[in-house]
Design a protein around this motif. Structure first.
Motif: not given
Length: 196
Positions: A65-67, A83-88, A94-98
């Protein structure tokens, strides 16, 4: 990382479809754990002790997903089911600051790991929210392999989710609005690219 017990996945928590736990561990040790950001490792370690740890995003699926987020340059994302927020946390790292919230038709990426009985309802709504060319990822689309199991061997609650997952997989495969690929990572992830 070989031999580092903090990176060992308990076999009952492995949702992958690889033939042996040792092969899955090899994939994790070789390509996933060496690149896993420290905050994700810490959260994964904390989640491992939770009674429902098997609900967490599999680290190999998370890496994929990160890729995808990087490949698409996603900035505006939606996540359904945490769930515990791993994917969030993975998305936020991963996403840019903007990257920011957006309106209908402008999301770059959506990740769904919520109520399996409503996957098709989520899909219909996301088709309005995700832009053309955007990506939608559905987790658990192989549902522990039960989608290919004898229906007589699947329990009552699991049976309803299994049947819903089978129907979702058929419906998504027939949906002309998306390109799809079901990847056997974690518990199965279906990646869709919105065409129109």
């Amino acid at each position: 990382m070989e031999g580092d017990s903090s990176n060992r996945i308990i076999p009952s928590h492995s949702k992958g479809l690889l033939q042996t736990p040792e092969l899955y561990q090899y994939v994790l040790d070789t390509t996933v754990f060496p690149r896993e950001p420290q905050p994700l490792k810490e959260l994964r370690d904390l989640t491992a002790n939770h009674p429902r740890a098997m609900m967490a995003t599999a680290p190999d699926a998370g890496q994929f997903v990160a890729l995808l987020l990087k490949l698409t340059g996603a900035k505006k994302t939606i996540e359904l089911g945490v769930f515990t927020g791993y994917s969030l946390l993975l998305t936020a790292l991963t996403i840019p600051q903007d990257g920011k919230e957006a309106n209908e038709g402008s999301y770059d990426f959506a990740y769904v790991d919520a109520d399996k009985l409503n996957y098709w309802n989520y899909h219909e709504r996301l088709m309005k929210l995700v832009k053309v060319g955007g990506i939608i990822v559905y987790d658990n689309t192989l549902w522990g392999g039960s989608v290919a199991a004898d229906p007589a061997t699947v329990g009552h609650r699991g049976g309803a989710v299994t049947q819903s997952t089978i129907q979702f997989n058929k419906s998504i495969a027939a949906d002309p609005r998306v390109d799809i690929s079901l990847a056997p990572l974690g518990d199965g992830i279906t990646v869709c690219r919105r065409i129109y």
